[in-house]
Design an enzyme around this catalytic site. Structure first.
Site, PDB file in Angstrom:
ATOM      1  N   ARG A 236       0.865  -1.009   0.101  1.00  0.00           N
ATOM      2  CA  ARG A 236      -0.255  -0.091  -0.050  1.00  0.00           C
ATOM      3  C   ARG A 236       1.034   1.203   0.016  1.00  0.00           C
ATOM      4  NH1 ARG A 236      -3.181  -2.916  -1.425  1.00  0.00           N
ATOM      5  NH2 ARG A 236      -5.414  -3.201  -0.722  1.00  0.00           N
ATOM      6  N   GLU A 265      -2.984   7.521  -4.151  1.00  0.00           N
ATOM      7  CA  GLU A 265      -3.472   6.756  -5.692  1.00  0.00           C
ATOM      8  C   GLU A 265      -4.819   7.316  -5.975  1.00  0.00           C
ATOM      9  OE1 GLU A 265      -2.096   2.659  -4.989  1.00  0.00           O
ATOM     10  OE2 GLU A 265      -3.849   1.996  -6.248  1.00  0.00           O
ATOM     11  N   HIS A 283      -1.170  -0.127 -10.039  1.00  0.00           N
ATOM     12  CA  HIS A 283      -1.527  -1.125  -9.401  1.00  0.00           C
ATOM     13  C   HIS A 283      -1.843  -2.328  -9.942  1.00  0.00           C
ATOM     14  CE1 HIS A 283      -3.412  -1.244  -4.949  1.00  0.00           C
ATOM     15  NE2 HIS A 283      -3.224  -2.542  -5.499  1.00  0.00           N
TER      16      HIS A 283
HETATM   17  C1  GLV Z   1      -5.204  -5.543  -3.984  1.00  0.00           C
HETATM   18  O1  GLV Z   1      -4.288  -4.514  -3.663  1.00  0.00           O
HETATM   19  C2  GLV Z   1      -5.865  -6.332  -3.056  1.00  0.00           C
HETATM   20  O2  GLV Z   1      -5.664  -5.649  -1.813  1.00  0.00           O
HETATM   21  O3  GLV Z   1      -6.300  -7.224  -2.966  1.00  0.00           O
END
Ligand code: GLV
Ligand code: GLV
Length: 317
Positions: A236, A265, A283
């Protein structure tokens, strides 16, 4: 039982949801607005939210008697949901672990290789028409074989990255985690994040987001890293102080970064985009057809168990 799925899903997941449930599938790919979050809590029994749907304490507090009883989150990470506040409102939360592990570890390897071998920069050179041809000292990167990877967070994903680095790429593995892990190969557990940062060539962030891990990678940790080392983040964005990272990259305190996630983001600072020594992905961690279908099935398995009054397979609160 009325179900709301807050984004389009893969065809097989939408087909199953339509077959098994009284479902509404939202067409927008954007996060829920505040009004839509209130609607989720008021008009549906079960909701499948995902990243970007910010179910904060205030959102729950605004509903005295929410109709919703389950948020079957489509993602392993649930830092966008205040799970304590959900619990206080009588709402269960589940997630989709396991399904995401290999794909996310693969994106960590993609970023390690892209950054070490300057693949993004090379691609840009080819596409620009500026490539003059092979020569012995053209665009030299960093060799990964024999180098040390340091992993922050040895959960499922961290361990899958460690295995790939060890077995696939002949790298040494060091890590930091709350407890010693029993792995099928030798890996060193560092005493502190600072000492881990100082001894590795690649530092990979694989901890969950949330208040406990916010800015774990800050200016002191970045300055503890070797000037040849690279930071990789597949977890993250908020785990890394992005402003401090940009400063460390600009000043040469570290050699590069490979990022799949960002602090704000999808906003990415222009200063970051201008740097050649960073690899930037949108991502993509779990973005394969197969994995997004598995995640959808997992979310629907939790919905089905809830409807049948059975134990939830993947509860987080
Ligand atoms: C993606 O970032 C997830 O948390 O599955
Ligand atoms: C490189 O292309 C080589 O042949 O060594």
């Amino acid at each position: 039982m009325k179900l709301w799925i807050t984004r389009p899903m893969t065809a097989e997941v939408e087909a199953r949801a339509r077959r098994d449930f009284d479902v509404e599938i939202r067409e927008s790919t954007l996060p829920l607005t505040r009004e839509e979050m209130q609607r989720a809590l008021n008009d549906f029994d079960v909701v499948v939210p995902t990243l970007g749907d910010l179910f904060s304490a205030e959102v729950f507090a605004a509903e005295l008697k929410p109709r919703c009883r389950l948020l079957a989150n489509f993602a392993v990470g649930y830092n966008h949901i205040d799970v304590q506040a959900a619990k206080a409102a009588g709402i269960r939360v589940t997630n989709t672990p396991g399904a995401v592990t290999d794909a996310t570890a693969d994106i960590a390897m993609t970023l390690i290789l892209m950054t070490a071998r300057r693949a993004g920069e090379g691609e840009r050179l080819v596409r620009s028409g500026g490539w003059k041809g092979w020569h012995p000292t053209q665009m030299l990167g960093t060799h990964v074989t024999g180098k040390t990877v340091g992993i922050l967070g040895m959960g499922r994903i961290g361990q899958a990255i460690a295995r790939r680095c060890h077995f696939g790429f002949g790298m040494k593995v060091a890590y930091i985690a709350r407890s010693e892990k029993s792995l099928e190969f030798t890996a060193t557990r560092a005493g502190s994040l600072e000492s881990l940062a100082g001894q590795v060539d690649f530092l990979v962030v694989a901890v969950p987001g949330g208040p406990e891990t916010q800015h774990l990678i800050d200016a002191p940790i970045l300055s503890a890293m070797q000037p040849t080392a690279m930071l990789i983040n597949i977890a993250r964005g908020e785990v890394v102080d992005e402003t401090a990272l940009i400063a460390a990259l600009e000043s040469g305190d570290i050699a590069g970064a490979g990022l799949d996630v960002y602090e704000f983001e999808p906003r990415i600072p222009a200063r970051l985009i201008q740097l050649e020594n960073v690899s930037l992905l949108p991502h993509l961690g779990t973005a394969t057809e197969e994995v997004r279908s598995s995640m959808g099935h997992m979310a629907l398995d939790n919905v089905a168990a809830f409807v049948a009054g059975q134990d939830l397979p993947n509860p987080v609160n």
